[in-house]
Enzyme design. Structure first.
Site, PDB file in Angstrom:
ATOM      1  N   GLY A 327       3.615   5.694   8.327  1.00  0.00           N
ATOM      2  CA  GLY A 327       3.389   4.255   8.238  1.00  0.00           C
ATOM      3  C   GLY A 327       4.655   3.526   7.815  1.00  0.00           C
ATOM      4  N   SER A 328       4.494   2.467   7.042  1.00  0.00           N
ATOM      5  CA  SER A 328       5.639   1.627   6.671  1.00  0.00           C
ATOM      6  C   SER A 328       6.591   2.286   5.680  1.00  0.00           C
ATOM      7  CB  SER A 328       5.134   0.299   6.085  1.00  0.00           C
ATOM      8  OG  SER A 328       4.495  -0.470   7.085  1.00  0.00           O
ATOM      9  N   THR A 329       6.203   3.435   5.090  1.00  0.00           N
ATOM     10  CA  THR A 329       7.154   4.148   4.228  1.00  0.00           C
ATOM     11  C   THR A 329       8.340   4.668   5.039  1.00  0.00           C
ATOM     12  OG1 THR A 329       6.006   6.284   4.463  1.00  0.00           O
ATOM     13  CG2 THR A 329       5.311   4.846   2.653  1.00  0.00           C
TER      14      THR A 329
END
Length: 663
Positions: A327-329
């Site tokens: 994801g956005s990590t």
């Protein structure tokens, strides 16, 4: 008229017979003499060894298995002695079922005991004793001793048992031991270490118990006994004592481990916390867990079925083998790759209208109406998807692959327990290799777009994500993660630090790393996870993430309440602290929990408070975090020293008689 005998003829016949008899006796004695010479001279050594073997018997002495401790000396795996009722099938004179039924009148033998006995008997040879009941009480031992004459082939033995005093705590790290199965026996017999397992029934099956089997097992000793013709021991000739296994000291802090597992509660997920400078793993959490004590004597069918068939998959080591879209990590690492390749500068601005069009496909941003003008700092702090859609298009899949590979994504980290999953770091070559049909092997440009926000084919372990963020925290030096800190020799008491590789310094420019780290600090101060770090006495850096499990249609809006709980988004978070000189870096996922800021970041805050401030959350705070209701500390945190410790542990030694020799 009588016939005259030919005396001379008879005499010659008699002499011939005497000669033949003498020759026969001579030949016979010659053969006996030659045989005697042959046996005494040529085969003396062989028969002498056989005679000695018949006169003596070698009895192996099984060594005590080594202890496993955490970094602070808390014992996580140990041994205790207990009495076991065992049957040797080859010595049983009556039908086996009748013998077991008769034994059941003296000793409580449950159905699960019988099922385990049958399973172990199938894996054993007929002359090997097989336990039918373990951990007998003194009363049961006395009852059997009085009736022992009725049961030839049945005996009571004192055996060592492995015990994991904190039950399911850190079970995926510690692992467990179990009885040696047939395939393991064959491997041992072919190995140079086969002699060291004579008389041993158990071997490490998982986790540290498996990976450090050689250090934990110890050295088998022997008693050489003189025996009678009937095989009865007469006296001991010599003895070589067993050498206990060494003590294995882990790098994890079991108190921190318990804190994180408590914070997860009944939720599924994983977290790995690493010291970025050394690679020492401080916490290695996979939830749910299991009780390794169930496996020591052979798990019964009902318990195995409940573990194996559970939809929560408690036997899956999610930190080591569970793979998730980041994801956005993923965005901080994409930014670092963009700076390294020159695809972006930190000040370069793009405009985000709330979506990105690629052909006729509309890739939505998570914020309706968009973020407006966005530079790299803002793209990380506010987690702008459109920025990374464009970046992924400009970089292309193979450039992304080459940059992320250096950070360890899609690669085996080499951590010191077995079974690590590689995950998927996609590339055009990967797709050609892993798909059969030509139309599947082709990489389509539209597939690249979602890679920029950590979706698409991307699938990594929390261990890989933790190594990547620790590399960033350590200014581009990648340390190999490890769970074992040192091995202490049981005889000399000398602690030998596990040999480690020097951190590999990656070719990232310091100013590029500083740019990304500064933006991650902004995430915890003014960005998506700021509410979880209000009032912190230290500066931390982080990045929230939400990974899709269920893909909604292009024109539909995601609504967690309308889909099954197990199809909801995963909540992820990566972080390190203190930002100026990181002591800990972590990566975590809470499955199907929604937003990382709400469900994952609060756990990271408590980890940092524990390690950096010596604070343990209140009971109310732990409960709030479990329920996904805590975005900031509530209640008054407790000093670590004030927390009851250790937790109540199993104490099987309490069941043993006071004069037990191993106690």
């Amino acid at each position: 008229m009588s016939l005259l005998r030919n005396v001379e003829h008879d005499l010659r016949r008699f002499r011939g017979r005497i000669f033949a008899a003498t020759a026969f006796v001579f030949v016979a004695f010659s053969l006996l003499f030659l045989r005697l010479v042959y046996l005494q001279l040529w085969r003396y050594q062989e028969f002498s060894a056989q005679a000695e073997s018949n006169r003596t018997a070698i009895v192996p002495i099984v060594p005590n298995r080594g202890v496993i401790m955490d970094r602070n000396g808390v014992v996580l795996a140990t041994n205790y002695s207990a009495y076991t009722l065992e049957i040797t099938p080859s010595k049983i004179q009556a039908p086996l079922d009748e013998v077991i039924d008769s034994l059941s009148e003296l000793i409580d033998i449950q159905g699960r005991d019988k099922r385990r006995f049958r399973k172990l008997r199938e894996e054993s040879k007929s002359f090997e004793s097989v336990p039918i009941r373990t951990r007998l009480s003194d009363e049961e031992v006395a009852r059997f001793a009085a009736q022992r004459y009725r049961f030839p082939g049945v005996e009571i033995r004192a055996r060592l048992f492995r015990n994991y005093p904190y039950n399911d705590l850190a079970s995926h790290v510690i692992g467990y031991i179990g009885r040696i199965n047939q395939s393991e026996k064959e491997k041992l017999e072919e190995s140079e270490n086969a002699g060291n397992y004579r008389g041993t029934d158990f071997i490490g099956k998982l986790g540290v118990e498996q990976s450090y089997e050689r250090q934990l097992h110890g050295q088998t000793g022997v008693h050489e006994m003189e025996t009678s013709a009937g095989g009865r021991a007469v006296r001991r000739l010599r003895s070589s004592p067993a050498i206990p296994g060494n003590t294995v000291v882990l790098s994890i802090d079991i108190k921190l481990q318990k804190l994180v597992e408590d914070l997860y509660g009944n939720r599924r997920g994983a977290m790995v916390a690493i010291d970025p400078k050394t690679g020492e793993v401080l916490s290695f959490v996979s939830k749910p867990t299991f009780d390794p004590n169930q496996f020591v004597e052979g798990i019964d069918a009902d318990n195995w079925r409940s573990l194996n068939d559970s939809p929560d998959k408690p036997l899956l080591n999610r930190a080591l083998r569970g793979t998730y879209p980041p994801g956005s990590t993923y965005k901080p690492f994409m930014s670092l790759a963009a700076l390294t390749t020159g695809k972006r500068t930190s000040s370069q601005i793009i405009y985000d209208p709330g979506f990105f069009m690629f052909g006729d496909h509309r890739f939505r941003d998570d914020k309706e109406g968009g973020h407006g003008s966005v530079d790299m700092y803002k793209s990380i702090v506010q987690s702008c998807d459109t920025y990374y859609y464009m970046l992924a298009r400009d970089m292309g899949v193979d450039m992304i692959h080459d940059q992320m590979k250096e950070l360890g994504f899609g690669q085996i980290t080499g951590i010191d327990i077995l079974g690590e999953a590689r995950g998927i770091l996609p590339s055009t070559e990967w797709k050609r290799t892993n798909y059969r049909r030509p139309e599947q092997q082709r990489w389509y440009s539209g597939e690249t777009i979602s890679l920029g926000i950590g979706q698409g084919y991307n699938s990594f372990t929390m261990l890989q994500l933790a190594q990547a963020v620790s590399t960033l925290a350590n200014n581009g030096a990648r340390a190999k993660p490890h769970l074992v800190r040192e091995v202490v020799d049981v005889e000399t008491k000398v602690a030998q630090t596990v040999s480690l590789e020097a951190p590999k310094v990656l070719a990232f420019q310091p100013d590029h790393i500083d740019t990304v780290k500064k933006a991650m600090v902004g995430v915890n101060i003014e960005g998506t996870s700021a509410s979880s770090f209000i009032g912190a006495a230290y500066t931390s850096a982080g990045k929230t993430g939400t990974a899709q499990v269920f893909t909604v249609k292009q024109n539909e809006k995601y609504s967690a309440s309308k889909i099954d709980e197990r199809m909801r988004d995963h909540a992820l978070f990566i972080a390190f602290a203190p930002a100026e000189d990181p002591k800990v870096a972590l990566a975590m996922v809470v499955e199907n929990a929604g937003f990382g800021a709400q469900s994952a970041a609060p756990i990271a805050r408590r980890v940092f408070d524990f390690l950096l401030m010596g604070q343990y959350p209140s009971v109310e705070d732990i409960e709030a975090v479990r329920n996904g209701q805590a975005t900031r500390p509530i209640g008054k945190p407790r000093p670590i020293a004030s927390v009851p410790w250790p937790p109540k542990a199993v104490a099987p030694e309490a069941l043993l008689p006071d004069d037990d020799p191993v106690r």
